[in-house]
Design a protein around this motif. Sequence first.
Motif, PDB file in Angstrom:
ATOM      1  N   GLU A 282      60.145   6.102  -7.695  1.00 22.75           N
ATOM      2  CA  GLU A 282      60.128   7.177  -6.696  1.00 22.75           C
ATOM      3  C   GLU A 282      59.114   8.224  -7.145  1.00 22.75           C
ATOM      4  O   GLU A 282      58.996   8.524  -8.347  1.00 22.75           O
ATOM      5  N   VAL A 283      58.381   8.769  -6.205  1.00 25.00           N
ATOM      6  CA  VAL A 283      57.408   9.811  -6.544  1.00 25.00           C
ATOM      7  C   VAL A 283      58.155  11.037  -7.050  1.00 25.00           C
ATOM      8  O   VAL A 283      59.029  11.577  -6.371  1.00 25.00           O
ATOM      9  N   SER A 284      57.807  11.454  -8.244  1.00 26.20           N
ATOM     10  CA  SER A 284      58.436  12.613  -8.883  1.00 26.20           C
ATOM     11  C   SER A 284      57.674  13.900  -8.614  1.00 26.20           C
ATOM     12  O   SER A 284      58.266  14.929  -8.271  1.00 26.20           O
ATOM     13  N   HIS A 285      56.336  13.855  -8.756  1.00 27.79           N
ATOM     14  CA  HIS A 285      55.534  15.067  -8.626  1.00 27.79           C
ATOM     15  C   HIS A 285      54.059  14.689  -8.569  1.00 27.79           C
ATOM     16  O   HIS A 285      53.695  13.534  -8.766  1.00 27.79           O
ATOM     17  N   GLY A 291      49.309  11.359  -8.400  1.00 27.25           N
ATOM     18  CA  GLY A 291      50.744  11.293  -8.198  1.00 27.25           C
ATOM     19  C   GLY A 291      51.408  10.730  -9.436  1.00 27.25           C
ATOM     20  O   GLY A 291      50.789  10.022 -10.237  1.00 27.25           O
ATOM     21  N   TYR A 292      52.698  11.033  -9.588  1.00 26.41           N
ATOM     22  CA  TYR A 292      53.461  10.505 -10.719  1.00 26.41           C
ATOM     23  C   TYR A 292      54.828  10.047 -10.235  1.00 26.41           C
ATOM     24  O   TYR A 292      55.500  10.767  -9.480  1.00 26.41           O
ATOM     25  N   ILE A 329      55.859   7.443 -24.776  1.00 27.76           N
ATOM     26  CA  ILE A 329      57.076   7.089 -24.039  1.00 27.76           C
ATOM     27  C   ILE A 329      56.758   7.086 -22.550  1.00 27.76           C
ATOM     28  O   ILE A 329      56.078   7.985 -22.045  1.00 27.76           O
ATOM     29  N   ASP A 330      57.253   6.098 -21.842  1.00 26.44           N
ATOM     30  CA  ASP A 330      56.892   5.946 -20.422  1.00 26.44           C
ATOM     31  C   ASP A 330      57.804   6.782 -19.518  1.00 26.44           C
ATOM     32  O   ASP A 330      58.524   6.251 -18.679  1.00 26.44           O
ATOM     33  N   TYR A 331      57.721   8.077 -19.669  1.00 14.94           N
ATOM     34  CA  TYR A 331      58.496   8.942 -18.791  1.00 14.94           C
ATOM     35  C   TYR A 331      58.053   8.795 -17.335  1.00 14.94           C
ATOM     36  O   TYR A 331      58.881   8.882 -16.424  1.00 14.94           O
ATOM     37  N   HIS A 332      56.752   8.590 -17.133  1.00  8.98           N
ATOM     38  CA  HIS A 332      56.202   8.431 -15.776  1.00  8.98           C
ATOM     39  C   HIS A 332      55.109   7.379 -15.775  1.00  8.98           C
ATOM     40  O   HIS A 332      54.485   7.106 -16.801  1.00  8.98           O
ATOM     41  N   PRO A 338      47.590  11.646  -4.853  1.00 11.29           N
ATOM     42  CA  PRO A 338      48.790  12.468  -4.646  1.00 11.29           C
ATOM     43  C   PRO A 338      49.687  11.834  -3.580  1.00 11.29           C
ATOM     44  O   PRO A 338      49.210  11.178  -2.650  1.00 11.29           O
ATOM     45  N   CYS A 339      50.988  12.001  -3.724  1.00  8.36           N
ATOM     46  CA  CYS A 339      51.961  11.393  -2.809  1.00  8.36           C
ATOM     47  C   CYS A 339      53.035  12.426  -2.481  1.00  8.36           C
ATOM     48  O   CYS A 339      53.176  13.443  -3.177  1.00  8.36           O
TER      49      CYS A 339
END
Length: 384
Positions: A282-285, A291-292, A329-332, A338-339
């Motif tokens: 899911e797009v976080s930010h 986009g992330y 670490i794969d946080y994102h 951008p999304c």
Amino acid sequence: MFLNKLQSDNPRLLEAVVSLHQQQKLLPDSYVVDLEQFRANASAIVRAANEKGIRLYFMLKQIGRNPVLAQELMKLGYAGAVVVDFKEAQVMMRHNIPIGNVGHLVQIPEGMVRQIVAYGPEVITVYTAEKVRSISRAAAELGKVQKILIRVFDEGDMIYSGQTAGISVKDLPDFIQEIKTLEGIQVAGVTSFPCFLYNEEQDDILPTANLQTVLKAVQILRDNGIEPEIINTPSATCVRTLELMEKYGCNCGEPGHGLTGTTPAHVNHDMPEKSCIAYVSEVSHNFDGLGYCYGGGFYRRSHVEHALVGSDASALRAMKVIPPSVESIDYHFGLSQPCAVGETVVMAFRFQIFVTRSDLVLVEGVAQGRPEIVGVYDSLGSKK
């Protein structure tokens, strides 16, 4: 890596995961399995194996050691699980799943030998005389005879980093003489890994040098008065590989990614096994023009390249994925554009769920357009 195949093989799964996520029934960092297609793939492999007289142990570490999938495979006629390590053996034992092969990539620790011998795996793979003696003692105490496979290697074989082990074929005759008089032990055959691999240049699954080593070891066993019952030649086991196994006289395979239609050979070929798994985020930010989306499921050999993004399956946008560096670490996951926050992100790449912190979500009714979540599990097979 597998996104195009997911779109062509199983567009209904793509529709299902977007719908379930947008209904907030599905959280990011989830691998979603289409159970019906999984069963169809598994059935195609076991039918082909039965026709050729090949025994099959299923490998589920890449799909989160999931006990429900194990139960489904047992119903279809598989001989049991091949557990990649002793922790996976614990999962299967908790759920009363028969173990076909244990010890190949990771030997049984001393503190578990008796427990596992008592449970009754079909074979235990060994590559030290010390471990054979431990198994012998446990089997004798329990009044059992435990079959073993000997993992062998020769110069020029492929051995992945972190998996270095085995008995050299030149030392195999002495090894056989050392262990053949131990009570409670029966040498059932030999094995190595990987015996078959996808060759990118030739665009096909082909035998490796390891296979020739196994065949040498088979002859050595025969020369020492042992007729091998099991010639175990794993890696990339699917319907195509079974044809090669039959050609070379092998009789035991271990399908893993073949069950989900995700061996490297499946990328460019239409094969009996179809894609039945998708990674959902899911797009976080957005940040600095990119986009992330939420991470957690990254595997450093994933070959992830693209994602489909949107809130409607009929209007998804393709964009490049920017995976985290291997030391991070794969946080994102990064996305090339951008999304909108909350949009669904779908990927399909090489996966090993048991080394992630992802969830595994089992879904029925995909082909009928009525997807229903029937179970959510963590990456090590526990229900949530």
